[in-house]
Enzyme design. Structure first.
Site, PDB file in Angstrom:
ATOM      1  N   GLY A 146      -0.140   1.055   0.576  1.00  0.00           N
ATOM      2  CA  GLY A 146       0.883   0.157   1.102  1.00  0.00           C
ATOM      3  C   GLY A 146       0.778  -1.194   0.420  1.00  0.00           C
ATOM      4  O   GLY A 146      -0.300  -1.554  -0.071  1.00  0.00           O
TER       5      GLY A 146
ATOM      6  N   GLN B  41       1.766 -10.189  -0.511  1.00  0.00           N
ATOM      7  CA  GLN B  41       0.679  -9.842  -1.440  1.00  0.00           C
ATOM      8  C   GLN B  41       1.086  -9.986  -2.905  1.00  0.00           C
ATOM      9  O   GLN B  41       0.238  -9.986  -3.782  1.00  0.00           O
ATOM     10  CB  GLN B  41       0.194  -8.403  -1.187  1.00  0.00           C
TER      11      GLN B  41
ATOM     12  N   CYS C 250      -8.175  -3.621   1.796  1.00  0.00           N
ATOM     13  CA  CYS C 250      -6.915  -4.309   1.508  1.00  0.00           C
ATOM     14  C   CYS C 250      -6.884  -4.671   0.034  1.00  0.00           C
ATOM     15  O   CYS C 250      -7.882  -5.156  -0.497  1.00  0.00           O
ATOM     16  CB  CYS C 250      -6.813  -5.562   2.371  1.00  0.00           C
ATOM     17  N   LEU C 251      -5.750  -4.448  -0.622  1.00  0.00           N
ATOM     18  CA  LEU C 251      -5.648  -4.774  -2.054  1.00  0.00           C
ATOM     19  C   LEU C 251      -5.880  -6.268  -2.300  1.00  0.00           C
ATOM     20  O   LEU C 251      -6.283  -6.651  -3.387  1.00  0.00           O
ATOM     21  CB  LEU C 251      -4.277  -4.369  -2.594  1.00  0.00           C
TER      22      LEU C 251
ATOM     23  N   HIS D  99      -1.114  -2.215   9.492  1.00  0.00           N
ATOM     24  CA  HIS D  99      -1.801  -3.084   8.525  1.00  0.00           C
ATOM     25  C   HIS D  99      -0.776  -3.897   7.717  1.00  0.00           C
ATOM     26  O   HIS D  99      -0.908  -5.114   7.565  1.00  0.00           O
ATOM     27  CB  HIS D  99      -2.673  -2.228   7.599  1.00  0.00           C
ATOM     28  N   GLU D 100       0.254  -3.221   7.218  1.00  0.00           N
ATOM     29  CA  GLU D 100       1.266  -3.909   6.398  1.00  0.00           C
ATOM     30  C   GLU D 100       2.098  -4.864   7.251  1.00  0.00           C
ATOM     31  O   GLU D 100       2.439  -5.962   6.815  1.00  0.00           O
ATOM     32  CB  GLU D 100       2.177  -2.891   5.695  1.00  0.00           C
TER      33      GLU D 100
ATOM     34  N   HIS E  43       0.514  -8.162   7.638  1.00  0.00           N
ATOM     35  CA  HIS E  43       0.680  -9.052   6.479  1.00  0.00           C
ATOM     36  C   HIS E  43       1.933  -9.920   6.641  1.00  0.00           C
ATOM     37  O   HIS E  43       1.945 -11.070   6.224  1.00  0.00           O
ATOM     38  CB  HIS E  43       0.820  -8.241   5.183  1.00  0.00           C
TER      39      HIS E  43
HETATM   40 ZN    ZN Z   1      -3.640  -5.448   3.133  1.00  0.00          ZN
END
Ligand code: ZN
Length: 180
Positions: free
Chosen positions: A46, A51, A99-100, A141-142, A145
């Site tokens: 995701g 991000q 997380c990226l 999670h997304e 953000h």
């Molecule tokens: Zn993340």
């Protein structure tokens, strides 16, 4: 399509609230394509607009259900524009997340098992659906953000302290990037 730089921990944009997407446009469609490209390139499941430095209520995902998630069909790539959580339910389930934007840090996060989401797809059509298991976790999670929230915010102060050293390395890296 282009691979966009992923914003990392301590960049203030990750802590800001996002604005709703007002209309469909060629720019938006291009951004969505680039977000998928960026996500697949980073082997993520995701990716949320903040991000990649965009303050927009938008995330993309391609979360194949885990094999034990027999109740959820493979949804394929999905685009969530202006998503709203209608309800959450079920038990709180703990599972390890990463997380990226926070490389090399992983920890167990407890989230409700079910989430019902309302959103616009990339054709700007309204959708509403309930998700469970792994897909529900990725969505939550997304969605976080878009509220300026990271998975670290779900951890206890004690658990966060354990990651302090790694987190400070990420700071240093983004500092370098700004300078160089
Ligand atoms: Zn993340």
């Amino acid at each position: 399509m282009a691979i966009l730089p992923i914003v990392t921990y301590n960049d203030p944009i990750l802590l800001e609230r996002t604005e709703s997407v007002k209309e469909n446009s060629d720019e938006l469609q291009e951004l969505i394509d680039d977000m998928f490209e960026t996500m697949y390139n980073a082997a993520g499941v995701g990716l949320a607009a903040p991000q990649i430095g965009q303050k927009l209520q938008l995330f993309v995902m391609d979360a194949d259900p885990m094999t034990e998630d027999s109740d959820q069909l493979d949804l394929g790539p999905m685009v969530m524009i202006n998503p709203e959580i209608v309800s959450t339910g079920g038990e709180l389930v703990g599972y390890e997340e990463g997380c990226l934007s926070i490389p090399e840090v992983r920890d167990e996060v407890k989230r409700p098992e079910r989430v019902e989401l309302k959103w616009l797809n990339r054709e700007f059509e309204e959708r509403q659906q309930e998700f469970t298991g792994w897909v529900s976790r990725v969505i939550q999670h997304e969605y976080d953000h878009l509220q300026g929230k990271l998975f670290l915010d779900h951890l206890s102060a004690f658990r966060r302290r354990l990651h302090r050293k790694k987190l400070s390395t990420i700071d240093a890296r983004s500092e370098e990037r700004r300078v160089g």
